[in-house]
Design a protein around this motif. Structure first.
Motif, mmCIF file in Angstrom:
data_model
loop_
_atom_site.group_PDB
_atom_site.id
_atom_site.type_symbol
_atom_site.label_atom_id
_atom_site.label_comp_id
_atom_site.label_asym_id
_atom_site.label_seq_id
_atom_site.Cartn_x
_atom_site.Cartn_y
_atom_site.Cartn_z
ATOM 1 N N VAL A 209 0.876 -1.227 0.214
ATOM 2 C CA VAL A 209 -0.125 0.432 0.242
ATOM 3 C C VAL A 209 0.937 1.388 0.075
ATOM 4 O O VAL A 209 1.670 1.809 -1.142
ATOM 5 C CB VAL A 209 -0.941 0.262 1.185
ATOM 6 N N SER A 210 0.799 2.086 0.959
ATOM 7 C CA SER A 210 2.109 3.319 1.123
ATOM 8 C C SER A 210 3.201 2.777 1.620
ATOM 9 O O SER A 210 3.947 4.096 2.120
ATOM 10 C CB SER A 210 0.464 4.257 1.866
ATOM 11 N N THR A 211 3.247 1.782 2.807
ATOM 12 C CA THR A 211 4.434 0.949 3.581
ATOM 13 C C THR A 211 6.104 0.800 2.566
ATOM 14 O O THR A 211 5.367 0.152 1.527
ATOM 15 C CB THR A 211 4.493 0.259 4.283
ATOM 16 N N VAL A 212 7.024 1.621 2.065
ATOM 17 C CA VAL A 212 8.416 0.864 1.372
ATOM 18 C C VAL A 212 8.672 0.002 2.340
ATOM 19 O O VAL A 212 8.957 -0.269 2.863
ATOM 20 C CB VAL A 212 9.209 2.254 0.923
ATOM 21 N N THR A 213 8.647 -1.247 1.358
ATOM 22 C CA THR A 213 8.909 -3.198 2.107
ATOM 23 C C THR A 213 10.201 -2.961 2.912
ATOM 24 O O THR A 213 9.998 -3.356 3.436
ATOM 25 C CB THR A 213 8.333 -3.526 0.957
ATOM 26 N N ASN A 214 11.407 -1.672 2.170
ATOM 27 C CA ASN A 214 12.206 -2.347 3.007
ATOM 28 C C ASN A 214 12.803 -1.293 4.118
ATOM 29 O O ASN A 214 13.809 -1.205 4.812
ATOM 30 C CB ASN A 214 13.008 -1.007 1.936
ATOM 31 N N ASN A 215 11.688 -0.155 4.326
ATOM 32 C CA ASN A 215 11.815 0.437 5.998
ATOM 33 C C ASN A 215 11.213 -0.335 6.742
ATOM 34 O O ASN A 215 11.528 -0.674 7.799
ATOM 35 C CB ASN A 215 10.984 1.329 5.499
ATOM 36 N N ALA B 138 10.625 -12.874 -6.805
ATOM 37 C CA ALA B 138 10.116 -11.803 -8.547
ATOM 38 C C ALA B 138 10.068 -10.674 -8.369
ATOM 39 O O ALA B 138 9.009 -10.436 -7.410
ATOM 40 C CB ALA B 138 9.355 -12.523 -9.371
ATOM 41 N N HIS B 139 10.881 -9.980 -9.260
ATOM 42 C CA HIS B 139 10.455 -8.154 -9.184
ATOM 43 C C HIS B 139 10.165 -7.552 -9.849
ATOM 44 O O HIS B 139 10.041 -7.874 -11.453
ATOM 45 C CB HIS B 139 12.149 -7.527 -9.023
ATOM 46 N N CYS B 140 8.877 -6.535 -9.874
ATOM 47 C CA CYS B 140 7.991 -6.222 -10.547
ATOM 48 C C CYS B 140 7.514 -4.521 -10.371
ATOM 49 O O CYS B 140 8.121 -4.557 -9.482
ATOM 50 C CB CYS B 140 6.489 -7.275 -11.023
ATOM 51 N N VAL B 141 6.262 -3.957 -10.920
ATOM 52 C CA VAL B 141 6.054 -2.940 -10.416
ATOM 53 C C VAL B 141 4.897 -2.712 -11.155
ATOM 54 O O VAL B 141 3.936 -3.225 -12.267
ATOM 55 C CB VAL B 141 6.941 -1.870 -11.544
ATOM 56 N N HIS B 142 4.002 -2.886 -10.232
ATOM 57 C CA HIS B 142 2.264 -2.255 -10.790
ATOM 58 C C HIS B 142 1.799 -1.250 -11.645
ATOM 59 O O HIS B 142 2.959 0.009 -11.321
ATOM 60 C CB HIS B 142 1.840 -2.163 -9.209
ATOM 61 N N MET B 143 1.789 -1.374 -12.431
ATOM 62 C CA MET B 143 1.368 -0.224 -13.501
ATOM 63 C C MET B 143 0.293 0.874 -12.627
ATOM 64 O O MET B 143 -0.062 2.108 -13.132
ATOM 65 C CB MET B 143 0.991 -0.610 -14.615
ATOM 66 N N GLU B 144 -0.588 0.479 -12.159
ATOM 67 C CA GLU B 144 -2.084 1.325 -11.492
ATOM 68 C C GLU B 144 -1.764 1.157 -9.911
ATOM 69 O O GLU B 144 -2.843 1.651 -9.600
ATOM 70 C CB GLU B 144 -3.489 0.786 -12.024
ATOM 71 N N GLY B 145 -0.860 1.192 -9.591
ATOM 72 C CA GLY B 145 -0.818 1.472 -7.655
ATOM 73 C C GLY B 145 -0.683 0.565 -7.162
ATOM 74 O O GLY B 145 -1.621 -0.533 -8.281
ATOM 75 N N ASN C 93 5.938 3.331 -6.857
ATOM 76 C CA ASN C 93 7.267 3.231 -8.298
ATOM 77 C C ASN C 93 8.209 4.242 -7.343
ATOM 78 O O ASN C 93 8.247 4.742 -8.087
ATOM 79 C CB ASN C 93 6.377 3.826 -9.021
ATOM 80 N N PRO C 94 9.023 3.047 -6.816
ATOM 81 C CA PRO C 94 9.694 3.994 -5.917
ATOM 82 C C PRO C 94 10.961 4.424 -7.702
ATOM 83 O O PRO C 94 11.729 5.754 -7.400
ATOM 84 C CB PRO C 94 10.516 3.210 -5.512
ATOM 85 N N THR C 95 11.241 3.719 -8.410
ATOM 86 C CA THR C 95 11.800 4.712 -9.166
ATOM 87 C C THR C 95 12.086 5.025 -9.983
ATOM 88 O O THR C 95 12.349 6.840 -10.556
ATOM 89 C CB THR C 95 12.267 3.478 -10.906
#
Ligand SMILES: Cc1ncc(C[n+]2csc(CCOP(=O)(O)OP(=O)(O)O)c2C)c(N)n1
Ligand SMILES: [Mg+2]
Length: 334
Positions: free
Chosen positions: A175-181, A231-238, A251-253
């Motif tokens: 959701v709005s949590t950066v996983t690395n944190n 597996a790493h991916c990016v969600h297209m629609e948040g 989308n962190p990048t």
């Protein structure tokens, strides 16, 4: 892996994408109620796994259940009717997009983060008990790797030597949590800690996913114990449809690339900032979109790409047409 298989994987991904685009359209028109989590951006992971399942294999999925259900060959009309809350839907219109179930396909989804772990482990225990020589897959986001039940099920799958393929779809956000944190260590090391072999892969590259999954599934079918895919991916629609802020913040990048440009807009209205982010998002979409990545690989045969696009577009149009015809007939309980 032969070229023919890549074409099939592309078709699988496109069917799922166009189906979800049709769902988006109906949702935007107000025909589907509630929040909607799409799997756009995850298609390469799902296709790379589901294409290698056999009849009798089981599948437990998370809140992004549409792509796996579509790719598993479950009737898209029944799925769409379910989203519309119709009694003829896959789950009598009572589950919606987050709680899909098909007994025939041994496929179950749940919106409870982490629950696909115990569900897949339970499936695998039953399959092993029945001496079926089949496997069970758990699909989940990286956020679920911080849920106790996921880790407990990995432990049980390991000690009971169950044929479970744990597939973690990591988009860096919950959701709005950066996983690395909120996540200590490497996920693959956690799996290793339970004695589970792991593979890390670019989840936007369907061929790469297919290859590691092929190796992992061979081991599962050889009774070598559970396997883990990161597996790493990016969600297209948040996170979900209709949440523009989250759509861009997930989308962190994109945020890194946007940071400098955003500074000059600091005094401007939020709408303008969103507009800028939308533009940047459009560029990134091409870079991380598994469909675009695959199209590039297959670009030498533009005619075949076009033909597949036309065939799949027609199929999905018919699915929508048929679904809405049934829907217009009203909700009838047989
Ligand atoms: C047990 C539980 N806690 C919290 C939630 C609320 N929730 C829904 S989706 C989600 C984030 C999940 O993140 P991740 O597993 O990474 O999946 P993603 O949405 O990124 O695909 C949360 C916290 C929930 N559904 N279930
Ligand atoms: Mg996530």
């Amino acid at each position: 892996m032969v070229e023919a298989e890549v074409w099939q994987l592309y078709r699988d991904m496109l069917r799922s994408r166009l189906f979800e685009e049709a769902v988006t359209d109906l949702w935007e028109k107000g025909k589907i109620s509630g929040e909607l989590h799409l799997g756009t951006g995850e298609e390469a992971i799902i296709a790379g796994v589901v294409s290698q399942l056999e009849e009798g294999d089981a599948m437990a999925v998370d809140h992004r259940g549409t792509p796996p259900f579509i790719m598993r060959g479950i009737d898209p009309v029944l799925i769409l009717l379910e989203f519309l809350g119709h009694s003829k839907g896959l789950c009598a219109g009572k589950g919606g997009h987050m709680h899909l179930f098909s007994k025939e396909h041994l496929a179950a989804s749940s919106g409870i983060v982490g629950s696909s772990g115990p569900a897949a482990t339970g499936f695998a225990l039953a399959l092993k008990y029945q001496k079926q020589k089949k496997i069970a897959v758990a699909f989940f986001g990286e956020g679920a790797m911080n849920q106790g039940m996921m880790l407990e099920s990995m432990n049980l799958a390991s000690v009971w030597n169950l044929p479970v393929l744990f597939v973690c779809k990591d988009n860096d956000w919950a959701v709005s949590t950066v996983t690395n944190n909120v996540t200590g260590g490497k996920l693959i090391d956690r799996a290793k800690g339970f004695g589970i072999e792991g593979y890390e892969v670019d989840g936007t590259d369907v061929e790469a996913v297919w290859k590691v999954v092929n190796e992992a599934i061979s081991k599962l079918r050889n009774n070598d114990g559970p396997q883990f895919i990161h597996a790493h991916c990016v969600h297209m629609e948040g996170h979900f449809l209709g949440d523009p802020l989250l759509r861009y913040h997930r989308n962190p990048t994109m945020l890194v690339e946007a940071a400098d440009s955003l500074k000059q807009y600091a005094g401007e209205s939020l709408d303008e900032v969103f507009l800028l982010l939308r533009k940047i998002g459009g560029q990134l979409k091409k870079k991380f979109d598994p469909l675009v990545v695959t199209q590039k690989k297959l670009k030498d045969n533009a005619e075949r790409l076009k033909q597949i696009e036309e065939e799949v577009t027609k199929e999905i149009e018919q699915v929508v047409y048929k679904t809405l015809e049934i829907f217009k007939g009203g909700v009838k309980d047989d």
